[in-house]
Scaffold this motif. Structure first.
Motif, PDB file in Angstrom:
ATOM      1  N   ALA A 404      40.447  48.538  68.919  1.00 34.04           N
ATOM      2  CA  ALA A 404      40.322  49.607  67.936  1.00 34.04           C
ATOM      3  C   ALA A 404      41.457  49.587  66.916  1.00 34.04           C
ATOM      4  O   ALA A 404      41.275  50.001  65.767  1.00 34.04           O
ATOM      5  CB  ALA A 404      40.289  50.965  68.639  1.00 34.04           C
ATOM      6  N   SER A 405      42.626  49.083  67.321  1.00 35.92           N
ATOM      7  CA  SER A 405      43.799  49.112  66.432  1.00 35.92           C
ATOM      8  C   SER A 405      43.600  48.280  65.171  1.00 35.92           C
ATOM      9  O   SER A 405      44.061  48.643  64.100  1.00 35.92           O
ATOM     10  CB  SER A 405      45.034  48.628  67.192  1.00 35.92           C
ATOM     11  N   GLY A 406      42.927  47.125  65.290  1.00 30.47           N
ATOM     12  CA  GLY A 406      42.642  46.298  64.127  1.00 30.47           C
ATOM     13  C   GLY A 406      43.813  45.507  63.596  1.00 30.47           C
ATOM     14  O   GLY A 406      43.724  44.927  62.511  1.00 30.47           O
ATOM     15  N   ASN A 410      44.326  40.909  66.882  1.00 32.22           N
ATOM     16  CA  ASN A 410      44.103  41.842  67.995  1.00 32.22           C
ATOM     17  C   ASN A 410      42.983  41.415  68.931  1.00 32.22           C
ATOM     18  O   ASN A 410      42.987  41.780  70.113  1.00 32.22           O
ATOM     19  CB  ASN A 410      43.800  43.247  67.455  1.00 32.22           C
ATOM     20  N   LEU A 411      42.018  40.657  68.424  1.00 32.78           N
ATOM     21  CA  LEU A 411      40.887  40.288  69.272  1.00 32.78           C
ATOM     22  C   LEU A 411      41.276  39.342  70.407  1.00 32.78           C
ATOM     23  O   LEU A 411      40.588  39.280  71.427  1.00 32.78           O
ATOM     24  CB  LEU A 411      39.781  39.644  68.427  1.00 32.78           C
ATOM     25  N   TYR A 412      42.375  38.614  70.236  1.00 32.64           N
ATOM     26  CA  TYR A 412      42.788  37.699  71.306  1.00 32.64           C
ATOM     27  C   TYR A 412      43.255  38.468  72.538  1.00 32.64           C
ATOM     28  O   TYR A 412      42.677  38.303  73.628  1.00 32.64           O
ATOM     29  CB  TYR A 412      43.850  36.731  70.797  1.00 32.64           C
ATOM     30  N   PRO A 413      44.312  39.327  72.443  1.00 35.83           N
ATOM     31  CA  PRO A 413      44.682  40.082  73.656  1.00 35.83           C
ATOM     32  C   PRO A 413      43.607  41.080  74.078  1.00 35.83           C
ATOM     33  O   PRO A 413      43.387  41.292  75.282  1.00 35.83           O
ATOM     34  CB  PRO A 413      45.968  40.803  73.235  1.00 35.83           C
ATOM     35  N   TYR A 490      35.482  52.219  68.942  1.00 38.98           N
ATOM     36  CA  TYR A 490      36.248  51.712  70.083  1.00 38.98           C
ATOM     37  C   TYR A 490      37.232  52.723  70.635  1.00 38.98           C
ATOM     38  O   TYR A 490      37.632  52.629  71.809  1.00 38.98           O
ATOM     39  CB  TYR A 490      36.916  50.380  69.736  1.00 38.98           C
ATOM     40  N   VAL A 491      37.625  53.690  69.861  1.00 37.42           N
ATOM     41  CA  VAL A 491      38.403  54.799  70.417  1.00 37.42           C
ATOM     42  C   VAL A 491      37.523  55.591  71.391  1.00 37.42           C
ATOM     43  O   VAL A 491      37.956  55.986  72.488  1.00 37.42           O
ATOM     44  CB  VAL A 491      38.948  55.707  69.298  1.00 37.42           C
ATOM     45  N   ILE A 492      36.271  55.813  70.998  1.00 37.02           N
ATOM     46  CA  ILE A 492      35.330  56.516  71.879  1.00 37.02           C
ATOM     47  C   ILE A 492      35.063  55.692  73.140  1.00 37.02           C
ATOM     48  O   ILE A 492      35.040  56.223  74.265  1.00 37.02           O
ATOM     49  CB  ILE A 492      34.016  56.812  71.128  1.00 37.02           C
TER      50      ILE A 492
END
Length: 526
Positions: A404-406, A410-413, A490-492
């Motif tokens: 969610a952070s973007g 970020n998609l790797y971790p 993604y926060v939800i």
């Protein structure tokens, strides 16, 4: 001697591993989703709807559980040998469904048949994915029966390889039909079906165990990790270097050689065997269980395994079901949308394909590790398996927040954390199910609980992610760019995973008496 080896539980497990290695066509949806979207003129919500039917077909396996019970337990003679029925019946049905579904999808995208309406395409996807439930049920339940005292490890290996199969099929795609997802769909129709039919006679249930099962299961576990490590290195090399076609062919050949290595374990186990009666055919670690509505679980005779209706009258069934909606549903929504998330964050096509392939590695680690680690914690510490489930769901919450952070990369971790935690649910849930309700009707019960995955996928992927994504698009076209595209969704979803953590904690408390009994029984055996 060769004939004797073919009639051992180790050869049955080897054959099951090979079937599982080719059964994960649904995990490669990201490879052919773009061509499906373009040739059928779908928007994102429609594509997600088709994807949900993939999830429904791959997880609603109640029929496969009923067929397995009818083909094995109801046809087992008093001497323990099987009549004409057996796990092979379930595998054969799975092979037929796999070929039918993927062949019709291939015919649709190539124009061999007229472009089908969306409901018909959803049916094709459902049929193709439904094959996985038949193959999975036959291999998982027969392995758990054959290796009763180490059910977590056996289920982890089976679930691990089916999770790894997506990465293996992608390797096949890059060698045989690189850049041609249409042909890849045809490949998915032929390869798993043919392999399953060839080795299905070897998959049987045996009524004996050996004193050194743990040693040989550890050998299979080591080989599994070696294969996973090799795949990970291969994927990383392909994503960083532009390998020529001959190099891709060599890496695939090495992979196929590695996949023959379980035969060595089968030969060694047969040579070292010292047989003893299996503690129980119907329940892996305890004779049998009955759960009362108050949560206390008592030991009963072996002929009193709970059937589906009896299990559904118990609170623990619904706690496990709700936890799986939160964990499996949120996890599978991530893999269904990872390509679109990558595109919105301006990842290259190579990076996205690498993320898709590496997801299968993290999925494998979670599936294998969840079973192996839960066995170790139970045998050594007496810790309940639901405790590990709660831990992974809590960790998954962090993974969703990272997505969610973007932030850059970020998609790797995020995909590593979510992939491992999601995968662990698939080995923990079946094993917990067998310990709560017995293994006689386990195929039906655990496949019923697996319905939580497509339910969660529909809620989170279509009604949440797809809806928010389509309403976030600015301007013309059907593509959104920027971290804001998936942030709210993604926060939800992270909140949902945290709810799953809380539900799992309740399950830990309710089953602590059961697992104390299991641990004491293990100590008594030693």
């Amino acid at each position: 001697m060769a004939t004797e080896i073919l009639r051992t539980k180790w050869m049955a497990m080897t054959a099951s591993i090979w079937i599982q290695c080719s059964a994960g066509g649904s995990y490669t949806f990201g490879i052919y989703s773009a061509i499906l979207k373009s040739t059928q003129s779908y928007d994102q919500s429609t594509l997600d709807t088709v994807s949900v039917f993939k999830d429904i077909g791959g997880n609603v396996g109640v029929l496969s559980g009923l067929v397995y019970t009818a083909a094995t337990f109801n046809r087992r003679r008093r001497d323990g040998r099987e009549r004409r029925g057996g796990p092979w019946v379930v595998i054969l049905i799975g092979a037929i469904l796999n070929f039918t579904g993927y062949f019709l999808m291939w015919a649709s995208v190539t124009g061999l048949i007229k472009r089908p309406p969306v409901p018909v395409m959803c049916l094709f996807m459902f049929i193709a994915a439904q094959s996985l439930t038949f193959l999975n049920t036959a291999n998982v339940v027969s392995s758990l029966e054959n290796f009763a005292d180490y059910g977590g490890t056996a289920v982890g290996i089976m679930k691990g390889f089916v999770g790894l199969s997506g990465a293996m099929l992608i390797q096949l795609y890059e060698v045989i039909c690189p850049g041609d997802p249409k042909t890849f769909i045809l490949l998915l129709a032929i390869v798993p079906s043919l392999l399953s039919v060839l080795v299905m006679p070897l998959v049987r249930v045996y009524k004996t165990s050996t004193v050194d099962e743990k040693k040989h299961l550890d050998g299979l576990s080591t080989l599994s990790l070696i294969i996973a490590a090799y795949l990970m290195i291969t994927i990383i090399l392909k994503s960083t270097l532009s390998l020529p076609s001959w190099a891709n062919a060599v890496t695939l050949a090495v992979l196929l050689v590695l996949l023959t290595s379980p035969l060595l374990v089968a030969v060694r186990a047969h040579r070292d065997r010292t047989e003893k009666p299996l503690s129980s055919v119907y329940s892996p670690l305890v004779d049998n269980l009955e759960a009362t509505t108050s949560g206390e679980i008592l030991m009963l005779d072996e002929d009193k395994s709970l059937n589906l209706l009896q299990a559904m009258c118990n609170v623990d069934f619904w706690l496990l079901f709700l936890a799986m909606i939160c964990g499996m549903g949120s996890g599978i929504s991530t893999i269904n949308n990872i390509r679109q998330i990558g595109e919105s964050l301006r990842y290259t096509s190579v990076e996205i394909n690498s993320l898709l392939a590496l997801w299968n590695i993290w999925n494998f680690i979670g599936r294998f590790g969840g079973g192996y680690v839960s066995d170790w914690l139970l045998h050594r510490k007496g810790w309940p398996r639901p405790l590990l489930m709660a831990t992974t769901l809590g960790t998954m919450t962090i993974g969703h927040l990272i997505i969610a952070s973007g932030f850059q990369g970020n998609l790797y971790p995020g995909s590593i954390i979510v992939g491992i935690c999601y995968g662990s649910q698939w080995s923990l849930m079946p094993t917990i199910t067998s310990e709560l309700f017995g293994v006689k009707h386990m195929g039906t019960i655990y496949n019923t609980i697996s319905i939580a995955s497509p339910m969660g996928s529909y809620i989170f992927s279509v009604r949440l992610i797809g809806y928010i994504y389509d309403h976030t698009i600015i301007g013309e076209g059907n593509t959104c760019y920027g971290p804001h595209c998936f942030r709210l969704a993604y926060v939800i979803i992270a909140s949902v995973a945290f709810l799953g953590f809380l539900v799992s904690c309740v399950l830990v408390f309710r089953t602590k008496t059961l697992y104390r009994q299991i641990f004491e029984k293990m100590l008594h055996r030693r």
